[in-house]
Design a protein around this motif. Structure first.
Motif, short mmCIF file in Angstrom:
data_model
loop_
_atom_site.label_atom_id
_atom_site.label_comp_id
_atom_site.label_asym_id
_atom_site.label_seq_id
_atom_site.Cartn_x
_atom_site.Cartn_y
_atom_site.Cartn_z
N ALA A 144 0.84 -1.21 0.00
CA ALA A 144 0.00 0.00 0.00
C ALA A 144 0.87 1.25 0.00
O ALA A 144 0.79 2.09 0.90
N PRO A 145 1.73 1.42 -1.02
CA PRO A 145 2.64 2.57 -1.04
C PRO A 145 1.91 3.91 -1.10
O PRO A 145 2.49 4.94 -0.75
N LEU A 146 0.66 3.91 -1.53
CA LEU A 146 -0.13 5.14 -1.52
C LEU A 146 -0.21 5.72 -0.12
O LEU A 146 -0.09 6.94 0.08
N LEU A 147 -0.40 4.86 0.88
CA LEU A 147 -0.46 5.33 2.27
C LEU A 147 0.87 5.94 2.70
O LEU A 147 0.90 6.97 3.37
N ARG A 148 1.96 5.30 2.33
CA ARG A 148 3.29 5.82 2.70
C ARG A 148 3.50 7.22 2.13
O ARG A 148 3.94 8.13 2.85
N ASP A 149 3.19 7.39 0.85
CA ASP A 149 3.40 8.69 0.24
C ASP A 149 2.49 9.75 0.83
O ASP A 149 2.89 10.89 1.04
N ALA A 150 1.25 9.38 1.11
CA ALA A 150 0.30 10.34 1.67
C ALA A 150 0.72 10.80 3.06
O ALA A 150 0.65 11.99 3.39
N VAL A 151 1.18 9.86 3.88
CA VAL A 151 1.55 10.20 5.25
C VAL A 151 2.71 11.18 5.29
O VAL A 151 2.80 12.01 6.20
N SER A 152 3.57 11.15 4.29
CA SER A 152 4.68 12.09 4.28
C SER A 152 4.21 13.53 4.13
O SER A 152 4.98 14.46 4.39
N HIS A 153 2.95 13.73 3.73
CA HIS A 153 2.40 15.08 3.61
C HIS A 153 1.59 15.49 4.85
O HIS A 153 1.09 16.62 4.91
N VAL A 154 1.43 14.59 5.79
CA VAL A 154 0.63 14.89 6.98
C VAL A 154 1.43 15.74 7.95
O VAL A 154 2.42 15.28 8.53
#
Length: 293
Positions: free
Chosen positions: A91-101
């Protein structure tokens, strides 16, 4: 400002937390990481009579594969999503999104379950679970129930959870061959609330989309799974077709107008993200422009 007076209870187990919620109902708020709840309480946007702290429940942490499904415990912190090899693989989408949190201090404390239960329409993770076709696992007095992410978010700070239920896990189906993802947001500064954002999951075969899920955020009162994506599936995508999809997306959106952006700006930025997403996923950079000739 400071929060209004409230009682505090530290749950010793999920069962104990559910007992406390059953007693206090909608007068209680659940504290997990506290990165959304406490600021809201300090601003007097929320004034619960009691805060039920579940932060110490180790049984709600962790990431594991179970029968072809990636299961993420509700108390798994943002930083754990960033570091997890299972998330990076499945689920790399979650990893990339969290970097913007937000910022590292918040990512070190904030939890995925807290973010989803808070249901801020400008948050990254709600849009991600919608794009990933995830399932939210809730536990209540009568047992567990599973809620599709597309049905979970009901409005601004509103979800399908009952006052006596606890979000305990997120189940993410593992994607197959040809799956790819896209994440991008517009924000005034990195870590600020998004003005507009897009989390997307696609399956690409022979230069075409066989599936495309576009999860927009900060464009309404909840994450939007755009129906306009259907125009691009099983089709030869060109600039003209992409312009049709962008027009359909504009008609779908009902974005807010606030100090960050007008509704018209949000619609425009959403179509820009759509074009960039399609260009990136199909590896066709010429589609990123709005020129139709």
């Amino acid at each position: 400002m400071k929060a209004a007076a409230f009682a505090y209870a530290r749950a010793t187990s999920v069962v104990n937390a559910l007992e406390l919620l059953a007693v206090h109902g909608d007068k209680a708020k659940v504290l997990s990481g506290g990165q959304s709840l406490m600021p809201a309480m300090n601003l007097r946007l929320l004034s619960p009579e009691i805060v039920v702290d579940i932060g110490g429940l180790a049984e709600l942490r962790g990431i594991a594969m179970r029968g072809g499904v990636l299961v993420v415990g509700a108390l798994t912190r943002h930083v754990d999503l960033l570091r997890s090899p299972e998330i990076a693989l499945h689920a790399p989408l979650l990893r990339d999104a969290v970097s913007h949190v937000a910022h590292p201090a918040i990512r070190n404390r904030g939890t995925i379950g807290g973010s989803l239960a808070h249901a801020d329409p400008a948050s990254e993770l709600p849009a991600c679970v919608v794009a990933l076709d995830a399932t939210i696992v809730a536990r209540g007095p009568t047992g567990e129930r599973r809620i599709a992410a597309t049905k979970f978010f009901k409005g601004i700070f509103e979800t399908a959870l009952s006052s006596d239920e606890l979000l305990v896990a997120i189940e993410v189906p593992v994607t197959g061959q040809g799956s790819t993802f896209f994440f991008q947001e517009y924000a005034r500064r990195h870590g600020d609330y998004a003005v507009v954002g897009l989390a997307a999951l696609a399956v690409v075969a022979a230069g075409r989309f066989s599936d495309l899920r576009l999860g927009f955020f900060a464009v309404g009162d909840r994450p939007l799974l755009a129906a306009a994506a259907g125009k691009l599936v099983n089709a030869c995508v060109n600039r003209g077709l992409l312009a049709e999809a962008a027009a359909a997306l504009t008609n779908e959106l009902d974005p807010p107008e606030d100090q960050q952006a007008t509704a018209a700006m949000r619609r425009h930025l959403a179509t820009v993200l759509l074009r960039r997403c399609v260009a990136d996923l199909l590896a066709r950079p010429e589609l990123a422009t709005g020129v139709t000739k």
